[in-house]
Design a protein around this motif. Structure first.
Motif, PDB file in Angstrom:
ATOM      1  N   ARG A 126      31.868 -37.463 -23.683  1.00 63.56           N
ATOM      2  CA  ARG A 126      32.807 -37.098 -22.626  1.00 63.56           C
ATOM      3  C   ARG A 126      32.087 -36.900 -21.302  1.00 63.56           C
ATOM      4  NH1 ARG A 126      37.492 -33.412 -25.456  1.00 63.56           N
ATOM      5  NH2 ARG A 126      37.353 -34.325 -27.557  1.00 63.56           N
ATOM      6  N   PRO A 127      32.783 -37.089 -20.184  1.00 59.84           N
ATOM      7  CA  PRO A 127      32.157 -36.912 -18.867  1.00 59.84           C
ATOM      8  C   PRO A 127      31.666 -35.479 -18.682  1.00 59.84           C
ATOM      9  CG  PRO A 127      34.273 -38.024 -18.666  1.00 59.84           C
ATOM     10  CD  PRO A 127      34.183 -37.533 -20.081  1.00 59.84           C
ATOM     11  N   ARG A 177      30.596 -37.878 -13.834  1.00 56.58           N
ATOM     12  CA  ARG A 177      31.245 -38.783 -14.775  1.00 56.58           C
ATOM     13  C   ARG A 177      30.322 -39.202 -15.914  1.00 56.58           C
ATOM     14  NH1 ARG A 177      34.499 -42.969 -10.715  1.00 56.58           N
ATOM     15  NH2 ARG A 177      35.801 -41.366  -9.680  1.00 56.58           N
ATOM     16  N   GLY A 178      29.116 -38.685 -15.919  1.00 54.99           N
ATOM     17  CA  GLY A 178      28.130 -39.142 -16.891  1.00 54.99           C
ATOM     18  C   GLY A 178      28.296 -38.546 -18.271  1.00 54.99           C
ATOM     19  N   ARG A 179      27.964 -39.341 -19.282  1.00 57.15           N
ATOM     20  CA  ARG A 179      27.935 -38.889 -20.668  1.00 57.15           C
ATOM     21  C   ARG A 179      26.655 -38.100 -20.921  1.00 57.15           C
ATOM     22  NH1 ARG A 179      30.052 -43.025 -24.680  1.00 57.15           N
ATOM     23  NH2 ARG A 179      28.144 -42.470 -25.757  1.00 57.15           N
ATOM     24  N   GLY A 185      18.704 -41.051 -20.404  1.00 57.26           N
ATOM     25  CA  GLY A 185      19.907 -41.869 -20.313  1.00 57.26           C
ATOM     26  C   GLY A 185      21.092 -41.220 -19.638  1.00 57.26           C
ATOM     27  N   SER A 186      21.098 -39.888 -19.498  1.00 60.07           N
ATOM     28  CA  SER A 186      22.232 -39.211 -18.871  1.00 60.07           C
ATOM     29  C   SER A 186      22.234 -39.338 -17.356  1.00 60.07           C
ATOM     30  CB  SER A 186      22.232 -37.722 -19.255  1.00 60.07           C
ATOM     31  OG  SER A 186      22.458 -37.555 -20.626  1.00 60.07           O
ATOM     32  N   GLY A 187      21.112 -39.775 -16.778  1.00 66.40           N
ATOM     33  CA  GLY A 187      21.030 -39.899 -15.323  1.00 66.40           C
ATOM     34  C   GLY A 187      20.773 -38.589 -14.622  1.00 66.40           C
ATOM     35  N   TRP A 188      20.392 -37.539 -15.357  1.00 65.35           N
ATOM     36  CA  TRP A 188      20.088 -36.259 -14.724  1.00 65.35           C
ATOM     37  C   TRP A 188      18.815 -36.371 -13.891  1.00 65.35           C
ATOM     38  CZ3 TRP A 188      20.638 -32.036 -19.122  1.00 65.35           C
ATOM     39  CH2 TRP A 188      21.937 -32.090 -19.632  1.00 65.35           C
ATOM     40  N   VAL A 189      18.756 -35.585 -12.829  1.00 63.10           N
ATOM     41  CA  VAL A 189      17.559 -35.519 -12.003  1.00 63.10           C
ATOM     42  C   VAL A 189      17.203 -34.048 -11.798  1.00 63.10           C
ATOM     43  CG1 VAL A 189      18.033 -37.694 -10.809  1.00 63.10           C
ATOM     44  CG2 VAL A 189      18.850 -35.540  -9.826  1.00 63.10           C
ATOM     45  N   LYS A 190      15.935 -33.783 -11.526  1.00 60.63           N
ATOM     46  CA  LYS A 190      15.499 -32.410 -11.264  1.00 60.63           C
ATOM     47  C   LYS A 190      14.609 -32.384 -10.028  1.00 60.63           C
ATOM     48  CE  LYS A 190      11.588 -32.756 -14.502  1.00 60.63           C
ATOM     49  NZ  LYS A 190      10.963 -32.201 -15.725  1.00 60.63           N
TER      50      LYS A 190
END
Length: 316
Positions: A126-127, A177-179, A185-190
């Motif tokens: 889910r997003p 909107r990311g899974r 793979g989630s596209g998270w950044v820090k």
């Protein structure tokens, strides 16, 4: 029961140099703690690498058991009882599964920031926006030691958390909107707040140029002590610093893995050099256990400085 085996692989964030400011991002504070996942139904906890932390943090597990059956992703944070903030080093006292100790001056909290499952439903596809709403619902009447992290789409507001909220060392950005996908793979950044300071080169690690790093030292209590190992040095800086370094004549020595920022890691072989060269580094804004927890980045040679001009290390 969760719809997948536990511990589940966790999402990771890619390091960036700037906070995302575009629409479609949610920003959260990055606390200075231990990443973990919690199964509330059983009160069990695991580290990012899958180590069972249940015995060490049975107080958190007991609090989690009061929540609906779910798998949460979050950060364990040691909050000082005197109200002065957080202390990452207190978490180390739980190593070995000793658990809470009588007379300790801190309480461990879980800063929860995502939901992987609720009962037997997998929420990872889910997003993020939906998972965030579910997290708030699950924790609405939850225990005070398990709370959701703040979140905002306003980069200015998020930036104010760094330094204003105790224990916040940076920000994490998540596509709304990311899974939830394991690894990157989630596209998270820090983004982590760092600062520049100086250190003395007291050794060199590695034999292959692409892996060579600098052992960094500062004067502490009248002695030159190792405070960290830099990230691998790039070609330009290596060419600038190499002619300035002079071996002490000692054989290869071992540096405790802790100095390299990895408690419990194997010793790091290095060649000692004369403490003559000062480099500017980008590093954490404080030391823990008398070393930088994250490996500093060496930026340039400070030919205008000598080790005696640095004085005692001001970071305690």
């Amino acid at each position: 029961m969760p719809p997948f085996a536990l511990p589940a692989p966790l999402a990771l964030a890619r390091a960036v140099d700037a906070v995302p400011r575009d629409l479609g991002w949610s920003l959260e504070p990055k606390w200075d703690g231990w990443r973990c996942q919690v199964h509330t139904g059983s009160g069990r906890l695991w580290s990012r690498h899958g180590t069972d932390l249940t015995a060490a943090f049975r107080d958190v597990g007991a609090a989690a058991a009061a929540l609906p059956d779910a798998v949460l992703d979050g950060e364990l944070v040691a909050v000082l009882d005197d109200g002065t903030g957080t202390a990452f080093d207190r978490l180390q006292t739980r190593i070995g599964g000793r658990g809470p100790r009588r007379g300790a001056d801190f309480t461990v909290h879980l800063a929860a920031f995502d939901v992987l499952a609720v009962a037997d439903t997998d929420w990872r596809p889910r997003p993020y926006a939906e998972r965030r709403a579910e997290l708030l619902r699950l924790l609405a009447d939850g225990p005070p030691t398990i709370r959701p992290v703040p979140a905002t789409g306003d980069a200015e507001e998020a930036s104010e958390w760094v330094g204003a909220l105790a224990g916040v060392e940076g920000l994490v950005g998540k596509p709304v909107r990311g899974r939830y996908t394991d690894g990157l793979g989630s596209g998270w950044v820090k983004w982590r707040r760092r600062h520049t300071t100086e250190a003395v080169v007291i050794g060199v690690t590695g034999t292959h140029p692409a892996r060579q790093a600098l052992v960094l030292g500062r004067m502490r209590a009248g002695r030159m002590r190792a405070v960290g190992v830099s990230l691998p040095v790039g070609d330009r800086l290596r060419a600038a610093v190499a002619p300035l370094l002079h071996p002490t004549g000692e054989h290869i020595q071992d540096l405790p893995g802790t100095i390299g920022g990895l408690p419990g890691a194997d010793p790091i072989p290095y060649l000692p050099v004369m403490p003559e060269v000062v480099v500017e580094i980008e590093a954490d804004d404080r030391l823990e256990f008398d070393r930088y927890r994250h490996r500093p980045r060496a930026l340039r040679v400070r030919g205008d400085l000598t080790p005696d001009r640095l004085g005692e290390d001001p970071l305690h």
